[in-house]
Design a protein around this motif. Structure first.
Motif, mmCIF file in Angstrom:
data_model
loop_
_atom_site.group_PDB
_atom_site.id
_atom_site.type_symbol
_atom_site.label_atom_id
_atom_site.label_comp_id
_atom_site.label_asym_id
_atom_site.label_seq_id
_atom_site.Cartn_x
_atom_site.Cartn_y
_atom_site.Cartn_z
ATOM 1 N N ILE A 103 2.026 -5.795 13.760
ATOM 2 C CA ILE A 103 0.964 -5.172 12.957
ATOM 3 C C ILE A 103 0.601 -6.095 11.808
ATOM 4 O O ILE A 103 1.444 -6.436 10.968
ATOM 5 N N MET A 104 -0.658 -6.517 11.797
ATOM 6 C CA MET A 104 -1.152 -7.380 10.720
ATOM 7 C C MET A 104 -1.649 -6.469 9.611
ATOM 8 O O MET A 104 -2.584 -5.694 9.811
ATOM 9 N N GLY A 105 -1.025 -6.566 8.430
ATOM 10 C CA GLY A 105 -1.370 -5.676 7.325
ATOM 11 C C GLY A 105 -0.396 -4.528 7.290
ATOM 12 O O GLY A 105 -0.326 -3.729 8.232
ATOM 13 N N LEU A 106 0.396 -4.479 6.224
ATOM 14 C CA LEU A 106 1.412 -3.417 6.088
ATOM 15 C C LEU A 106 1.142 -2.620 4.825
ATOM 16 O O LEU A 106 2.045 -2.372 4.024
ATOM 17 N N GLY A 107 -0.129 -2.272 4.637
ATOM 18 C CA GLY A 107 -0.500 -1.477 3.470
ATOM 19 C C GLY A 107 -0.399 -0.007 3.804
ATOM 20 O O GLY A 107 0.429 0.426 4.612
ATOM 21 N N VAL A 108 -1.284 0.768 3.188
ATOM 22 C CA VAL A 108 -1.255 2.226 3.349
ATOM 23 C C VAL A 108 -1.314 2.594 4.833
ATOM 24 O O VAL A 108 -0.569 3.447 5.308
ATOM 25 N N LEU A 109 -2.182 1.946 5.586
ATOM 26 C CA LEU A 109 -2.365 2.302 6.998
ATOM 27 C C LEU A 109 -1.336 1.591 7.881
ATOM 28 O O LEU A 109 -0.716 2.209 8.745
ATOM 29 N N GLY A 110 -1.168 0.298 7.676
ATOM 30 C CA GLY A 110 -0.294 -0.490 8.548
ATOM 31 C C GLY A 110 1.145 -0.002 8.523
ATOM 32 O O GLY A 110 1.807 0.064 9.565
ATOM 33 N N GLU A 111 1.621 0.368 7.346
ATOM 34 C CA GLU A 111 3.028 0.801 7.270
ATOM 35 C C GLU A 111 3.222 2.103 8.060
ATOM 36 O O GLU A 111 4.200 2.250 8.794
ATOM 37 N N ARG A 112 2.274 3.017 7.932
ATOM 38 C CA ARG A 112 2.396 4.296 8.662
ATOM 39 C C ARG A 112 2.357 4.046 10.176
ATOM 40 O O ARG A 112 3.110 4.646 10.944
ATOM 41 N N VAL A 113 1.476 3.138 10.583
ATOM 42 C CA VAL A 113 1.368 2.812 12.013
ATOM 43 C C VAL A 113 2.675 2.183 12.493
ATOM 44 O O VAL A 113 3.203 2.547 13.552
#
Ligand code: NDP
Ligand code: OXD
Length: 306
Positions: A135-145
């Motif tokens: 997963i590229m991007g571990l912000g609000v959305l990426g971390e949940r995914v």
């Protein structure tokens, strides 16, 4: 306190009604050219004229997570740009990615095709360990995914700008670890913000580094992908398939080859919709906090670009 609302492609009335219910003492109106100075604006891709005419705005509240369109405008330096944090979007992203991943991994697309022909035929089970998800991007959305995918037992990798620790996720960070992240990944999910550093980051060089049988799930912004690179890679068997929710031009033109390519699934920028009720309540809470001089989350750094 005065709040103006300007939402391209969205009717402002339900937003205004909802904000009035949350902030009964505020004067809340749709923005019109020549409107008197307001304290805050709630916007989606507003015209530059709004910003030029409203130099005293303290808060500019975006009704989406991505602020790439907003940052193309000239926003006064003292106006704080505030994005939506989650507001019901991360669970939608988790649903979208898990659905897409499992559909591909379990070959439900093949079963659907078989069912249409009345064919009873099993697919050989595959091993989760052969499908590491990056997963590229571990912000609000990426971390949940990432956490949702890990629940299904797939190996999960993540890539962010700064190092971080997330249970069950092997995190890579910065450009120095990008290649190692890519070459350890089979199913690639993009949840990066669109910035000068990430524009065009999905291209034949980066996608060519994925493990054999690579699969792309592109759900952040269309300009992350060099679109002309995708179909040749699918046709050459360098990638097994792609599910795309975002495009350089939206709506995706009817004649675009992505619509009809057998290895591409297209959805219409629907992976995580802005939910009005949750968003209004979040924005109202942030306006109240700002008015009281309290910290608010989701303030954008215009230099960093997200
Ligand atoms: P966040 O700002 O919370 O997270 C961004 C993540 O990307 C962070 O982990 C950040 O790293 C990382 N990042 C940023 N730049 C780089 C870089 N150059 N190299 C490596 N990592 C980088 O964003 P959200 O999770 O809330 O949203 C992500 C994007 O999803 C939005 O910007 C938007 O474009 C898109 N989106 C799409 C929707 C749709 O329906 N298709 C709906 C909602 C959003 P670090 O943690 O180190 O800062
Ligand atoms: C967002 C979007 O950025 O809807 O929130 O794309």
């Amino acid at each position: 306190m005065k709040i103006i609302v300007s939402l391209t492609d969205n009717r402002p009335e339900p937003w205004i009604e909802g904000l009035k219910a949350e902030l009964p003492d505020a004067q809340i109106e749709p923005w019109q050219p020549g409107a008197a100075q307001a304290d805050h604006a709630v916007v989606w891709v507003p015209p530059q004229q709004l910003l030029d005419e409203q130099p005293g705005l303290r808060g500019l509240f975006n009704i989406g997570a991505g602020v790439d369109a907003l940052l193309k405008l000239k926003v006064p330096a003292h106006t704080r740009i505030v994005r939506l944090d989650d507001a019901g979007m991360s669970v939608q992203m988790a649903e979208y990615v898990c659905h897409t991943l499992i559909r591909h991994f379990r070959e439900f697309d093949v079963y659907e095709a078989d069912a249409r022909e009345g064919r009873w035929s099993y697919r050989k089970p595959k091993l989760r360990r052969d499908f590491p998800v990056g997963i590229m991007g571990l912000g609000v959305l990426g971390e949940r995914v990432a956490k949702a995918v890990a629940q299904f037992g797939f190996p999960v990798l993540g890539w962010s700008r700064s190092p971080k620790a997330i249970d069950g996720v092997k995190v890579f960070s910065g450009e120095a670890q990008f290649d190692e992240f890519l070459s350890s990944t089979r199913v690639l999910v993009n949840l990066l913000p669109l910035t000068e550093a990430t524009r065009g980051i999905l291209n034949r060089h980066t996608l060519g580094k994925l493990k054999p049988g690579g699969y792309l799930i592109s759900i952040a912004r269309g300009a992350h992908m060099v679109e002309d690179d995708l179909i040749p890679m699918l046709d050459a068997g360098q990638l097994a398939g792609a599910t795309l929710d975002v495009f350089q031009v939206e709506p995706l033109p009817a004649e675009h080859p992505f619509w009809r390519h057998p290895k591409i699934v297209v959805t219409p920028h629907a992976s995580a919709r802005t939910l009005r009720e949750e968003s209004i309540s979040q924005i109202a809470g942030k306006i109240r906090a700002m008015e009281q001089g309290l910290p608010v989350s989701g303030v954008v750094d215009p230099i960093r670009g997200y």
